[in-house]
Design a protein around this motif. Structure first.
Motif, PDB file in Angstrom:
ATOM      1  N   ALA A  53      37.474 104.306 -74.934  1.00 51.16           N
ATOM      2  CA  ALA A  53      36.374 103.649 -74.199  1.00 51.16           C
ATOM      3  C   ALA A  53      36.945 102.870 -73.018  1.00 51.16           C
ATOM      4  O   ALA A  53      38.112 102.475 -73.027  1.00 51.16           O
ATOM      5  N   ASP A  54      36.122 102.669 -71.977  1.00 51.77           N
ATOM      6  CA  ASP A  54      36.575 101.868 -70.829  1.00 51.77           C
ATOM      7  C   ASP A  54      36.409 100.375 -71.094  1.00 51.77           C
ATOM      8  O   ASP A  54      37.142  99.554 -70.562  1.00 51.77           O
ATOM      9  N   ILE A  55      35.401 100.073 -71.911  1.00 55.65           N
ATOM     10  CA  ILE A  55      35.124  98.665 -72.226  1.00 55.65           C
ATOM     11  C   ILE A  55      35.084  98.500 -73.743  1.00 55.65           C
ATOM     12  O   ILE A  55      34.491  99.327 -74.435  1.00 55.65           O
ATOM     13  N   ILE A  56      35.720  97.440 -74.228  1.00 55.10           N
ATOM     14  CA  ILE A  56      35.601  97.094 -75.653  1.00 55.10           C
ATOM     15  C   ILE A  56      34.785  95.800 -75.729  1.00 55.10           C
ATOM     16  O   ILE A  56      35.124  94.809 -75.060  1.00 55.10           O
ATOM     17  N   VAL A  57      33.708  95.830 -76.506  1.00 51.65           N
ATOM     18  CA  VAL A  57      32.987  94.573 -76.755  1.00 51.65           C
ATOM     19  C   VAL A  57      33.347  94.164 -78.175  1.00 51.65           C
ATOM     20  O   VAL A  57      33.015  94.853 -79.139  1.00 51.65           O
ATOM     21  N   LEU A  58      34.093  93.075 -78.274  1.00 53.08           N
ATOM     22  CA  LEU A  58      34.575  92.640 -79.584  1.00 53.08           C
ATOM     23  C   LEU A  58      33.618  91.591 -80.148  1.00 53.08           C
ATOM     24  O   LEU A  58      33.636  90.427 -79.708  1.00 53.08           O
ATOM     25  N   CYS A  59      32.779  92.014 -81.082  1.00 53.94           N
ATOM     26  CA  CYS A  59      31.856  91.069 -81.729  1.00 53.94           C
ATOM     27  C   CYS A  59      32.597  90.472 -82.918  1.00 53.94           C
ATOM     28  O   CYS A  59      32.605  91.031 -84.022  1.00 53.94           O
ATOM     29  N   GLY A  60      33.237  89.385 -82.659  1.00 52.85           N
ATOM     30  CA  GLY A  60      34.053  88.703 -83.662  1.00 52.85           C
ATOM     31  C   GLY A  60      34.464  87.396 -83.029  1.00 52.85           C
ATOM     32  O   GLY A  60      33.694  86.810 -82.255  1.00 52.85           O
ATOM     33  N   VAL A  61      35.666  86.927 -83.338  1.00 51.86           N
ATOM     34  CA  VAL A  61      36.117  85.666 -82.742  1.00 51.86           C
ATOM     35  C   VAL A  61      37.236  85.912 -81.733  1.00 51.86           C
ATOM     36  O   VAL A  61      37.767  87.022 -81.626  1.00 51.86           O
ATOM     37  N   HIS A  62      37.576  84.848 -81.004  1.00 49.23           N
ATOM     38  CA  HIS A  62      38.412  84.987 -79.817  1.00 49.23           C
ATOM     39  C   HIS A  62      39.759  85.675 -80.082  1.00 49.23           C
ATOM     40  O   HIS A  62      40.193  86.528 -79.318  1.00 49.23           O
ATOM     41  N   PHE A  63      40.420  85.307 -81.233  1.00 53.03           N
ATOM     42  CA  PHE A  63      41.751  85.898 -81.453  1.00 53.03           C
ATOM     43  C   PHE A  63      41.641  87.418 -81.637  1.00 53.03           C
ATOM     44  O   PHE A  63      42.575  88.159 -81.321  1.00 53.03           O
ATOM     45  N   MET A  64      40.503  87.901 -82.138  1.00 57.12           N
ATOM     46  CA  MET A  64      40.310  89.342 -82.315  1.00 57.12           C
ATOM     47  C   MET A  64      40.194  90.018 -80.938  1.00 57.12           C
ATOM     48  O   MET A  64      40.745  91.094 -80.712  1.00 57.12           O
ATOM     49  N   GLY A  65      39.479  89.353 -80.026  1.00 61.53           N
ATOM     50  CA  GLY A  65      39.376  89.859 -78.658  1.00 61.53           C
ATOM     51  C   GLY A  65      40.733  89.848 -77.972  1.00 61.53           C
ATOM     52  O   GLY A  65      41.109  90.808 -77.282  1.00 61.53           O
ATOM     53  N   GLU A  66      41.493  88.779 -78.191  1.00 62.58           N
ATOM     54  CA  GLU A  66      42.838  88.691 -77.587  1.00 62.58           C
ATOM     55  C   GLU A  66      43.727  89.824 -78.096  1.00 62.58           C
ATOM     56  O   GLU A  66      44.474  90.442 -77.326  1.00 62.58           O
ATOM     57  N   THR A  67      43.657  90.088 -79.404  1.00 63.52           N
ATOM     58  CA  THR A  67      44.488  91.160 -79.972  1.00 63.52           C
ATOM     59  C   THR A  67      44.130  92.493 -79.318  1.00 63.52           C
ATOM     60  O   THR A  67      45.020  93.272 -78.947  1.00 63.52           O
ATOM     61  N   ALA A  68      42.819  92.749 -79.158  1.00 60.47           N
ATOM     62  CA  ALA A  68      42.389  93.995 -78.514  1.00 60.47           C
ATOM     63  C   ALA A  68      42.896  94.048 -77.071  1.00 60.47           C
ATOM     64  O   ALA A  68      43.392  95.088 -76.612  1.00 60.47           O
ATOM     65  N   LYS A  69      42.807  92.944 -76.361  1.00 64.07           N
ATOM     66  CA  LYS A  69      43.240  92.913 -74.953  1.00 64.07           C
ATOM     67  C   LYS A  69      44.753  93.123 -74.846  1.00 64.07           C
ATOM     68  O   LYS A  69      45.235  93.832 -73.954  1.00 64.07           O
ATOM     69  N   ILE A  70      45.491  92.522 -75.757  1.00 65.03           N
ATOM     70  CA  ILE A  70      46.955  92.663 -75.728  1.00 65.03           C
ATOM     71  C   ILE A  70      47.334  94.124 -75.970  1.00 65.03           C
ATOM     72  O   ILE A  70      48.254  94.664 -75.345  1.00 65.03           O
ATOM     73  N   LEU A  71      46.590  94.779 -76.868  1.00 64.96           N
ATOM     74  CA  LEU A  71      46.883  96.195 -77.163  1.00 64.96           C
ATOM     75  C   LEU A  71      46.383  97.119 -76.062  1.00 64.96           C
ATOM     76  O   LEU A  71      46.897  98.224 -75.911  1.00 64.96           O
ATOM     77  N   CYS A  72      45.382  96.693 -75.326  1.00 65.33           N
ATOM     78  CA  CYS A  72      44.774  97.536 -74.274  1.00 65.33           C
ATOM     79  C   CYS A  72      44.695  96.744 -72.970  1.00 65.33           C
ATOM     80  O   CYS A  72      43.591  96.383 -72.526  1.00 65.33           O
ATOM     81  N   PRO A  73      45.843  96.443 -72.352  1.00 61.45           N
ATOM     82  CA  PRO A  73      45.808  95.554 -71.182  1.00 61.45           C
ATOM     83  C   PRO A  73      45.004  96.111 -70.007  1.00 61.45           C
ATOM     84  O   PRO A  73      44.547  95.354 -69.155  1.00 61.45           O
ATOM     85  N   ASN A  74      44.834  97.434 -69.966  1.00 68.36           N
ATOM     86  CA  ASN A  74      44.115  98.012 -68.826  1.00 68.36           C
ATOM     87  C   ASN A  74      42.621  98.184 -69.074  1.00 68.36           C
ATOM     88  O   ASN A  74      41.897  98.681 -68.219  1.00 68.36           O
ATOM     89  N   LYS A  75      42.171  97.807 -70.257  1.00 66.82           N
ATOM     90  CA  LYS A  75      40.734  97.905 -70.539  1.00 66.82           C
ATOM     91  C   LYS A  75      40.065  96.543 -70.356  1.00 66.82           C
ATOM     92  O   LYS A  75      40.729  95.505 -70.454  1.00 66.82           O
ATOM     93  N   LYS A  76      38.768  96.623 -70.130  1.00 66.37           N
ATOM     94  CA  LYS A  76      37.999  95.372 -70.073  1.00 66.37           C
ATOM     95  C   LYS A  76      37.608  95.029 -71.498  1.00 66.37           C
ATOM     96  O   LYS A  76      37.009  95.860 -72.187  1.00 66.37           O
ATOM     97  N   VAL A  77      37.974  93.841 -71.953  1.00 68.79           N
ATOM     98  CA  VAL A  77      37.587  93.407 -73.310  1.00 68.79           C
ATOM     99  C   VAL A  77      36.619  92.233 -73.179  1.00 68.79           C
ATOM    100  O   VAL A  77      36.935  91.217 -72.559  1.00 68.79           O
ATOM    101  N   LEU A  78      35.432  92.420 -73.744  1.00 66.84           N
ATOM    102  CA  LEU A  78      34.377  91.404 -73.647  1.00 66.84           C
ATOM    103  C   LEU A  78      34.099  90.811 -75.014  1.00 66.84           C
ATOM    104  O   LEU A  78      34.330  91.466 -76.040  1.00 66.84           O
TER     105      LEU A  78
END
Ligand code: 13P
Ligand code: SF4
Length: 314
Positions: A53-78
């Motif tokens: 996906a081009d965008i990940i919307v992480l419905c959870g808490v901030h550290f979960m979004g951070e983990t997704a962003k760290i693993l996918c630095p080129n994707k938009k994580v919301l």
């Protein structure tokens, strides 16, 4: 009627933007139902690592979004609500953790995923409650280990692995509120019920539990166990998936010790709503950003966790 509109609009935006909605089990039922993927912390990280996906919307808490962003630095994580933090992650400020680590230079550092990216940057390997036991045991028995931040989980891991890890004194404000007394009161009403508990609960609660495990493990246990009634000592959002998977079984949420509420909810997780999810997809904000230097360090222990988990078939 209004909710139907929101559901339709979210679905449409998701298609248009090639966005993937990922939700933790502690999200409200409507968010879990619209998500492309619902899972525990480990599964959310694993899914983030492999999504196209081009965008990940992480419905959870901030550290979960951070983990997704760290693993996918080129994707938009919301994230629908940027204030969805975590009391456990907050109980471990990075500068203090750094001092603790520096004062034990001969120790390997194992951190629970419920930590900031900055704490992960001081970590050798990250764990979740789904893989913590196996990852701790992957080190030789004589290995000196620091474990943080959850004190209850650390004590539990020490007890089941026979290790003597040095523990950070952090806790989750939701799980530390379950009490033996309230669970025993429920057992009087439901004497046949099995008690299922998350390892972030206090040791006394874990001692009386029939099963201790991560959210995913609790769900799996409830599906395969022949019992008909279960008292569930974790955030009550998990009951939605349990009830969907086992409509014939009865799931009773364990209440917090200091309140008259029947359920124990994480106020951070519950900040996310369908309306905020819609606005977040529409406006592509709030976005999760992680400092590049921190992310470059933090990705290593997260990748290490994913590699070990893959090898162990977790
Ligand atoms: P799980 O890893 O079991 O999903 O737990 C996450 C969490 O935040 C527990 O409070
Ligand atoms: Fe953090 Fe506890 Fe909420 Fe989980 S339930 S996100 S550990 S505050």
């Amino acid at each position: 009627m209004v909710m139907e509109n929101v559901v339709d609009k979210i679905r449409q935006l998701k298609e248009e933007k090639n966005a993937m909605i990922m939700a933790h089990y502690y999200q409200t039922s409507d968010i879990q139902d619209i998500a492309d993927y619902v899972g525990d912390s480990l599964a959310l990280a694993q899914q983030a690592a492999k999504t196209d996906a081009d965008i990940i919307v992480l419905c959870g808490v901030h550290f979960m979004g951070e983990t997704a962003k760290i693993l996918c630095p080129n994707k938009k994580v919301l994230i629908p609500d940027v204030n969805a933090g975590c009391s456990l992650a907050d109980s471990c400020p990075a500068d203090e953790f750094a001092k603790f680590v520096e004062s034990h230079p001969d120790h390997t550092v194992i951190s629970y995923v419920n930590t900031s990216a900055a704490v992960k940057a001081y970590t050798d390997v990250v764990v979740t409650s789904s893989n913590a036991k196996q990852i701790v045991e992957s080190f030789p028995p004589e290995e000196k280990i620091i474990f943080g931040p959850d004190h209850n989980l650390g004590n539990y891991l020490n007890s089941i692995t026979g290790r003597n890890m040095l523990l950070w004194d952090g806790a989750c404000h939701v799980h530390s509120k379950f009490s033996v007394e309230k669970i025993i009161q429920l057992k009087e009403i439901y004497p046949q019920a099995k008690v299922l508990a998350h390892p972030e609960c206090k040791g006394a609660v874990l001692k009386i539990a029939d099963f201790v495990g991560s959210t995913a493990a609790i769900l799996k246990f409830a599906k395969k166990d022949e019992s008909k009634e279960f008292i569930v000592a974790t955030e009550s959002g998990i009951l939605h998936k349990m009830q969907q998977a086992c409509p014939q079984k009865v799931f009773i949420p364990a209440p917090p010790e200091d309140s008259t509420c029947a359920c124990n909810e994480c106020n951070f997780m519950r900040l996310n709503t369908m309306e905020k999810l819609y606005q977040c997809l529409l406006n592509e904000t709030p976005e999760i950003h992680v400092d590049k230097e921190i992310a470059e360090k933090a990705v290593k222990p997260i990748q290490r966790m994913l590699e070990i988990s893959a090898k162990l078939g977790l």
